[in-house]
Design a protein around this motif. Structure first.
Motif, PDB file in Angstrom:
ATOM      1  N   GLU A 127       7.489   4.217   4.831  1.00 16.20           N
ATOM      2  CA  GLU A 127       6.462   3.274   4.373  1.00 16.20           C
ATOM      3  C   GLU A 127       6.097   3.666   2.952  1.00 16.20           C
ATOM      4  OE1 GLU A 127       5.386   0.567   5.763  1.00 16.20           O
ATOM      5  OE2 GLU A 127       6.439   0.851   7.668  1.00 16.20           O
ATOM      6  N   PRO A 130       1.784   1.958   2.487  1.00 19.93           N
ATOM      7  CA  PRO A 130       1.106   1.437   3.682  1.00 19.93           C
ATOM      8  C   PRO A 130      -0.294   0.939   3.366  1.00 19.93           C
ATOM      9  CG  PRO A 130       1.175   3.830   3.715  1.00 19.93           C
ATOM     10  CD  PRO A 130       2.032   3.403   2.573  1.00 19.93           C
ATOM     11  N   ARG A 131      -0.614  -0.239   3.857  1.00 18.45           N
ATOM     12  CA  ARG A 131      -1.937  -0.832   3.652  1.00 18.45           C
ATOM     13  C   ARG A 131      -2.524  -1.190   5.015  1.00 18.45           C
ATOM     14  NH1 ARG A 131      -1.891  -5.666  -0.453  1.00 18.45           N
ATOM     15  NH2 ARG A 131      -4.129  -5.391  -0.060  1.00 18.45           N
ATOM     16  N   LEU A 205       0.329   2.898  10.569  1.00 19.09           N
ATOM     17  CA  LEU A 205       0.103   2.825   9.127  1.00 19.09           C
ATOM     18  C   LEU A 205      -0.861   3.910   8.653  1.00 19.09           C
ATOM     19  CD1 LEU A 205      -0.054  -1.034   8.545  1.00 19.09           C
ATOM     20  CD2 LEU A 205       1.785   0.538   7.922  1.00 19.09           C
ATOM     21  N   ALA A 208       1.229   6.979   8.314  1.00 26.23           N
ATOM     22  CA  ALA A 208       2.071   6.856   7.125  1.00 26.23           C
ATOM     23  C   ALA A 208       1.271   7.150   5.858  1.00 26.23           C
ATOM     24  CB  ALA A 208       2.673   5.459   7.049  1.00 26.23           C
TER      25      ALA A 208
END
Length: 295
Positions: A127, A130-131, A205, A208
Motif C-alpha cells: 500500500e 493508504p488512506r 489500511l 499499512a
C-alpha cells in the motif's frame, strides 16, 4: 522430527503453534484467513534443511482463540516476540510473512532488529499511500457485528469450507486446495475464523499506514527478500502487481525474486522456491536451537 502441536498464551490469547526441526529459527506467518497447514510443504522442506520452523495462527485464525483487541502492526510484531519468548527461542530469527502478514514481518524486523536475522515477504501486501476514510472504531464495530450476524445465520457452518476451497483455487495458478478435509472443516466451519478475518481486514489500511510510519522512524537493518508471485501472463493487473512488488523491494533495499508460475498463494504453488528464499535470506551460522517443549 515430528512436529510439536500445541497452544501458548500470548497477550491473553491462546495461540495455536506448530514447531518442528532443529537449528536456526524460521517463523512463518500466513495471510488473511489462512492457517498453519498452508505452510506444510514449506515447513517440511525447511526442517529437512536444518531449521527450527515455527508456524502459528494469529487470533481468530486456524485454531487460535478469538482476538482480544483489534490488530495493529506493532501489536503483531509484539505477538511474534511474545511467542518466541514463550517457546524459549530468543533469536535472531528469520521471519517470513505472506500477504498481510508481510506487514507484520516487516514491523517485527523494524521494532526488534536485535532479534531479526532476516525478513522474507512472500507476495506481501503493498500500500503506497493508504488512506483511511472511516474511524477505526466504526470499522471495527461493523466487522464484529457482521461476524456475529454471519455466525447467527449459520453461514460459516454451511459455506465455510466451500468458501475456503474456492478462494484457494482462485488464488493459485493451478490445482485444488491441498489441505486435509478434516482440518478445513475444523477451522472454517467456525464463526470464530470468519470473525477473525473480518476484524483483521477492517484494520488493513491502518496497519499499512503504521508500517509506512515505521519506515520513517525505524530503519530496516536485517537483510530482506521480496518474493513476488507471478502467473506468467501478460494481463495488466499481473504486470502492475509485479512492478509494485519490485518497487517495494527497491524501497526496502531488498533482494527481489519472482516465483513463476504462481498465484498469490506462493507457498502452495512454489513451496521449494519459498523454502529456498527463506534459507538464503540470512547467512548460515550457529543459530539458536530448540527451547522448552510447550503444552
Amino acid at each position: 522430527m515430528t512436529p510439536e502441536d500445541g497452544f501458548v498464551r500470548v497477550g491473553g490469547v491462546p495461540l495455536h503453534v506448530v514447531v518442528e526441526g532443529r537449528g536456526p529459527v524460521a517463523v512463518l506467518s500466513a495471510g488473511l484467513a489462512m492457517a498453519w497447514f498452508d505452510w506444510d510443504r514449506v515447513a517440511a522442506l525447511l526442517a529437512a534443511e536444518g531449521r527450527t520452523v515455527v508456524r502459528f495462527d494469529r487470533p481468530g485464525h486456524g485454531l487460535s482463540g478469538p482476538a482480544a483487541v483489534a490488530p495493529s502492526a506493532a501489536g503483531e510484531a509484539d505477538r511474534i516476540a511474545g511467542l518466541l519468548d514463550a517457546l524459549g527461542l530468543p533469536g535472531p530469527v528469520t521471519v517470513a510473512g505472506h500477504s498481510i502478514a508481510g506487514f507484520h514481518a516487516e514491523a517485527f524486523a523494524r521494532l526488534y532488529p536485535e532479534r531479526t536475522a532476516a525478513v522474507v515477504l512472500v507476495d506481501g501486501s503493498v500500500e503506497e499511500a493508504p488512506r483511511v476514510l472511516l474511524p477505526a472504531g466504526l470499522r471495527t464495530g461493523a466487522a464484529r457485528a457482521a461476524g456475529r450476524a454471519l455466525t447467527a445465520a449459520g453461514l460459516p457452518a454451511a459455506l465455510g469450507p466451500l468458501a475456503r476451497r474456492a478462494t484457494v483455487r482462485l488464488s493459485r495458478t493451478g490445482g485444488a486446495d491441498p489441505a486435509a478435509r478434516d482440518l478445513v472443516r475444523r477451522c472454517y466451519r467456525t464463526g470464530r475464523v470468519w470473525r477473525g478475518a473480518l476484524l483483521e481486514n477492517s484494520r488493513y489500511l491502518d496497519v499499512a499506514a503504521e508500517v509506512l510510519a515505521l519506515r520513517r522512524t525505524h530503519p530496516l537493518t536485517a537483510p530482506a527478500t521480496v518474493l513476488a508471485g507471478y502467473d506468467g501472463s501478460a494481463r495488466g493487473s499481473a504486470l502492475r502487481w509485479l512492478a509494485r512488488q519490485g518497487d517495494l523491494a527497491g524501497l526496502l533495499g531488498a533482494r527481489f525474486e519472482v516465483a513463476e508460475p504462481a498465484g498469490h498463494l506462493v507457498m502452495l504453488d512454489r513451496p521449494h522456491q519459498v523454502a529456498r528464499a527463506v534459507l538464503e535470506a540470512a547467512p548460515p551460522g550457529e543459530g539458536p536451537g530448540r527451547g522448552q517443549p510447550f503444552a
